[in-house]
Motif scaffolding. Structure first.
Motif, PDB file in Angstrom:
ATOM      1  N   TYR A   1     -21.483  37.547  16.352  1.00  0.00           N
ATOM      2  CA  TYR A   1     -21.329  38.417  17.570  1.00  0.00           C
ATOM      3  C   TYR A   1     -22.838  39.086  18.014  1.00  0.00           C
ATOM      4  N   ALA A   2     -23.707  38.519  17.535  1.00  0.00           N
ATOM      5  CA  ALA A   2     -25.102  38.621  17.769  1.00  0.00           C
ATOM      6  C   ALA A   2     -25.899  37.359  18.615  1.00  0.00           C
ATOM      7  N   VAL A   3     -26.688  37.874  19.330  1.00  0.00           N
ATOM      8  CA  VAL A   3     -27.574  36.910  20.207  1.00  0.00           C
ATOM      9  C   VAL A   3     -29.153  37.053  20.004  1.00  0.00           C
ATOM     10  N   ASP A   4     -29.768  36.154  19.309  1.00  0.00           N
ATOM     11  CA  ASP A   4     -31.098  36.224  19.022  1.00  0.00           C
ATOM     12  C   ASP A   4     -31.441  37.671  18.183  1.00  0.00           C
ATOM     13  N   GLY A   5     -30.400  38.002  17.308  1.00  0.00           N
ATOM     14  CA  GLY A   5     -30.662  39.155  16.412  1.00  0.00           C
ATOM     15  C   GLY A   5     -30.167  40.319  17.077  1.00  0.00           C
ATOM     16  N   THR A   6     -29.856  40.482  18.016  1.00  0.00           N
ATOM     17  CA  THR A   6     -29.106  41.553  18.867  1.00  0.00           C
ATOM     18  C   THR A   6     -27.640  41.413  18.934  1.00  0.00           C
ATOM     19  N   SER A   7     -27.008  42.752  18.311  1.00  0.00           N
ATOM     20  CA  SER A   7     -25.645  42.635  18.392  1.00  0.00           C
ATOM     21  C   SER A   7     -25.248  42.991  19.705  1.00  0.00           C
ATOM     22  N   TYR A   8     -24.309  42.410  20.324  1.00  0.00           N
ATOM     23  CA  TYR A   8     -23.649  42.552  21.797  1.00  0.00           C
ATOM     24  C   TYR A   8     -22.078  42.822  21.434  1.00  0.00           C
ATOM     25  N   GLY A   9     -21.552  42.717  20.119  1.00  0.00           N
ATOM     26  CA  GLY A   9     -20.193  42.881  19.729  1.00  0.00           C
ATOM     27  C   GLY A   9     -19.990  43.325  18.321  1.00  0.00           C
ATOM     28  N   LEU A  10     -18.999  44.117  18.053  1.00  0.00           N
ATOM     29  CA  LEU A  10     -18.822  44.282  16.718  1.00  0.00           C
ATOM     30  C   LEU A  10     -17.525  43.951  16.251  1.00  0.00           C
ATOM     31  N   PRO A  11     -17.606  43.275  15.135  1.00  0.00           N
ATOM     32  CA  PRO A  11     -16.365  42.635  14.412  1.00  0.00           C
ATOM     33  C   PRO A  11     -15.309  43.711  14.207  1.00  0.00           C
ATOM     34  N   SER A  12     -14.113  43.501  14.738  1.00  0.00           N
ATOM     35  CA  SER A  12     -13.003  44.473  14.428  1.00  0.00           C
ATOM     36  C   SER A  12     -12.092  44.129  13.309  1.00  0.00           C
TER      37      SER A  12
ATOM     38  N   VAL B   1     -15.561  32.656   2.934  1.00  0.00           N
ATOM     39  CA  VAL B   1     -15.148  32.374   1.614  1.00  0.00           C
ATOM     40  C   VAL B   1     -15.939  33.385   0.876  1.00  0.00           C
ATOM     41  N   GLY B   2     -15.507  33.732  -0.486  1.00  0.00           N
ATOM     42  CA  GLY B   2     -16.248  34.793  -1.209  1.00  0.00           C
ATOM     43  C   GLY B   2     -15.843  36.165  -0.288  1.00  0.00           C
ATOM     44  N   VAL B   3     -14.567  36.219  -0.347  1.00  0.00           N
ATOM     45  CA  VAL B   3     -14.323  37.754   0.214  1.00  0.00           C
ATOM     46  C   VAL B   3     -14.689  38.734  -0.717  1.00  0.00           C
ATOM     47  N   SER B   4     -14.967  38.650  -1.870  1.00  0.00           N
ATOM     48  CA  SER B   4     -15.851  39.814  -2.678  1.00  0.00           C
ATOM     49  C   SER B   4     -17.134  40.096  -2.154  1.00  0.00           C
ATOM     50  N   ALA B   5     -17.757  39.555  -1.232  1.00  0.00           N
ATOM     51  CA  ALA B   5     -18.991  39.979  -0.813  1.00  0.00           C
ATOM     52  C   ALA B   5     -18.863  41.108   0.331  1.00  0.00           C
ATOM     53  N   LEU B   6     -17.704  41.668   0.722  1.00  0.00           N
ATOM     54  CA  LEU B   6     -17.564  42.644   1.547  1.00  0.00           C
ATOM     55  C   LEU B   6     -18.177  43.950   1.155  1.00  0.00           C
ATOM     56  N   LEU B   7     -18.668  44.716   1.918  1.00  0.00           N
ATOM     57  CA  LEU B   7     -19.421  45.808   1.662  1.00  0.00           C
ATOM     58  C   LEU B   7     -18.529  47.172   2.132  1.00  0.00           C
ATOM     59  N   LEU B   8     -18.697  48.397   1.280  1.00  0.00           N
ATOM     60  CA  LEU B   8     -17.958  49.344   1.838  1.00  0.00           C
ATOM     61  C   LEU B   8     -18.506  49.818   3.312  1.00  0.00           C
ATOM     62  N   SER B   9     -17.519  50.289   4.011  1.00  0.00           N
ATOM     63  CA  SER B   9     -18.054  50.653   5.627  1.00  0.00           C
ATOM     64  C   SER B   9     -18.355  52.187   5.622  1.00  0.00           C
ATOM     65  N   ALA B  10     -19.016  52.568   6.658  1.00  0.00           N
ATOM     66  CA  ALA B  10     -19.226  54.014   6.821  1.00  0.00           C
ATOM     67  C   ALA B  10     -19.115  54.276   8.097  1.00  0.00           C
TER      68      ALA B  10
ATOM     69  N   GLU C   1     -25.488  47.272   7.804  1.00  0.00           N
ATOM     70  CA  GLU C   1     -25.202  46.681   6.511  1.00  0.00           C
ATOM     71  C   GLU C   1     -23.886  46.956   6.229  1.00  0.00           C
ATOM     72  N   SER C   2     -22.968  47.492   6.997  1.00  0.00           N
ATOM     73  CA  SER C   2     -21.535  48.145   6.544  1.00  0.00           C
ATOM     74  C   SER C   2     -20.714  46.942   6.920  1.00  0.00           C
ATOM     75  N   TYR C   3     -21.021  45.829   7.636  1.00  0.00           N
ATOM     76  CA  TYR C   3     -20.356  44.691   8.151  1.00  0.00           C
ATOM     77  C   TYR C   3     -20.578  43.602   7.080  1.00  0.00           C
ATOM     78  N   ARG C   4     -19.532  42.854   7.181  1.00  0.00           N
ATOM     79  CA  ARG C   4     -19.890  41.426   6.561  1.00  0.00           C
ATOM     80  C   ARG C   4     -20.827  40.621   7.225  1.00  0.00           C
ATOM     81  N   GLU C   5     -21.677  40.201   6.578  1.00  0.00           N
ATOM     82  CA  GLU C   5     -22.680  39.717   7.384  1.00  0.00           C
ATOM     83  C   GLU C   5     -22.543  38.269   8.390  1.00  0.00           C
ATOM     84  N   SER C   6     -21.587  37.504   7.848  1.00  0.00           N
ATOM     85  CA  SER C   6     -21.210  36.421   8.720  1.00  0.00           C
ATOM     86  C   SER C   6     -20.452  37.097   9.828  1.00  0.00           C
ATOM     87  N   LEU C   7     -19.629  38.030   9.642  1.00  0.00           N
ATOM     88  CA  LEU C   7     -18.885  38.546  10.911  1.00  0.00           C
ATOM     89  C   LEU C   7     -19.603  39.078  11.954  1.00  0.00           C
TER      90      LEU C   7
END
Length: 413
Positions: free
Chosen positions: A128-139, A12-21, A118-124
């Motif tokens: 795909y993180a475990v204990d703060g480490t990313s093991y996947g990137l939302p596509s 919810v709140g799609v406006s919170a998305l950030l510009l990617s790099a 920081e270029s990804y929406r935080e909830s997304l």
């Protein structure tokens, strides 16, 4: 449906998305490198869109070649499990929210050093993180909407679907649009786990108990929801014997102009781009309330890859580059995991479907995929199997749900 639901953090709140790099350059190796990528997300009409992103990555990384394998969703995870067992898994693989925990807990995925988290929406990205480490990137993320053939509605003298529609409105239109003489069907909705948990929500019912240790769908409201799915078969939509339930059956029937409405995800936009008739979308109707399924896909890097740096660079480009955002917004191939207000505004102005606002309106009331600690896949398979038994007339809906309740509780309890 065919894609997995994002539950973590909601959408919810799609406006919170950030510009990617764009992703940073990978560490160089001696000579050219070929990495492999196995995916299901481009299957069924978005293969060229994926190739556009890959071509852009290879242009920016001339020493890296990406070898793509695309599989239908129905075959993908079985093949992935076989490849994992055989040690032949691709360097980069698609996953979804449902299957990600199994991949991560098995040690199959490499931890990722993400250049631009920081270029990804935080909830997304957190999903795909475990204990703060990313093991996947939302596509991508997406939702399911109601498609309709406006020409068929016009010919029948019917008003187009609106966001105020209920199941009763959809049923009335489906009845009016169904014409056995011309082979035209009024409606199509898959008979599956993914549709069942959603229509349960639309009917004010729940799939799981509050503590998640048993099912809660074997109730009058649950039976009514299951009947909403199964009773369409042979009345306003084709039967299993007529092909219903096979891959892309509904999309192809819709393209042929033989289907008035269908429930499907926004990933179908590309496949319908050249439809020879006018079509549009609306928020899916509910019964006691509205509820839409929201799905999230991701990519991971195999822990067994010989080219983890290169694979990680590709994974970031595929999920956060400006090229990816442009391709997805231009084609309607699901939504990018990061964006800004201006880019979302551009999405809304694209031609066909005209009512793209329904994509975002559907996010106001979402049905979350029921997840369990043990037996997730078995639970999903059991629901689909039992509903198909009811659809085929081999069981009553009440008997099918009672059997599903007993079988699933034995697996997840």
């Amino acid at each position: 449906m065919k894609r997995s639901l994002l539950a973590a953090g909601g959408i919810v709140g799609v406006s919170a998305l950030l510009l990617s790099a764009c992703a940073s350059e990978p560490a160089s190796e001696d000579g050219p490198v070929t990495i492999t990528y196995s995916n299901f997300t481009s299957a069924g009409g978005n293969e060229d869109n994926l190739q556009t992103i890959v071509d852009a990555f290879e242009a920016e990384n001339p020493t890296i070649t990406v070898d793509i394998t695309t599989l239908p969703y129905g075959d993908y995870f079985t093949t992935l499990q076989t490849d994992l067992a055989a040690g032949t898994v691709a360097d980069v693989v698609d996953t979804n929210y449902d299957f990600f925990p199994q991949l991560a807990s098995s040690g199959s995925l490499a931890p990722l050093e993400v250049a631009n988290p920081e270029s990804y929406r935080e909830s997304l990205i957190d999903a795909y993180a475990v204990d703060g480490t990313s093991y996947g990137l939302p596509s991508s993320f997406s939702d399911v909407v109601l498609y309709y053939n406006a020409d068929l509605f016009d010919a029948a003298g019917l008003d187009y679907p609106t966001s105020d529609w209920t199941w009763a409105d959809e049923q009335a239109a489906a009845d009016a649009l169904t014409d056995s003489a011309s082979g035209t069907w009024g409606d199509h909705q898959p008979v599956s786990f993914y549709e069942f948990y959603k229509v349960l929500d639309q009917n004010g019912a729940s799939f799981l108990s509050d503590d998640g240790t048993s099912v809660a769908f074997n109730t009058p409201a649950g039976i009514e929801a299951a009947e909403w799915l199964t009773d369409k078969s042979g009345t306003v939509m084709p039967t299993i014997e007529e092909g219903q339930g096979t891959a892309d059956f509904d999309t192809n029937l819709f393209l042929e102009g033989k289907l008035g409405m269908m429930h499907s995800g926004i990933w179908v936009f590309g496949a319908l781009a050249d439809a020879p008739f006018t079509w549009d979308i609306a928020v899916e109707p509910g019964n006691t309330q509205q509820a839409s399924a929201v799905f999230s896909n991701a990519v991971g890097v195999s822990a067994a890859s010989d080219h983890i740096a290169e694979a990680t660079a590709f994974a970031e480009f595929l999920t956060s580059s400006q090229t990816m955002i442009d391709v997805r917004l231009d084609s309607g191939w699901e939504l990018p995991p990061t964006s800004d207000e201006d880019q979302l505004a551009v999405y809304l102005t694209k031609d066909t479907p005209a009512n793209r606002q329904a994509v975002f309106d559907s996010l106001d009331s979402i049905a979350l995929t029921p997840l369990v600690e043990n037996g997730q896949q078995e639970m999903q398979d059991i629901v689909t199997e039992e509903l198909i038994e009811a659809q085929a007339g081999r069981k009553s809906v009440a008997d099918a749900l009672a059997s599903a309740e007993e079988r699933i509780n034995a697996v997840i309890g």
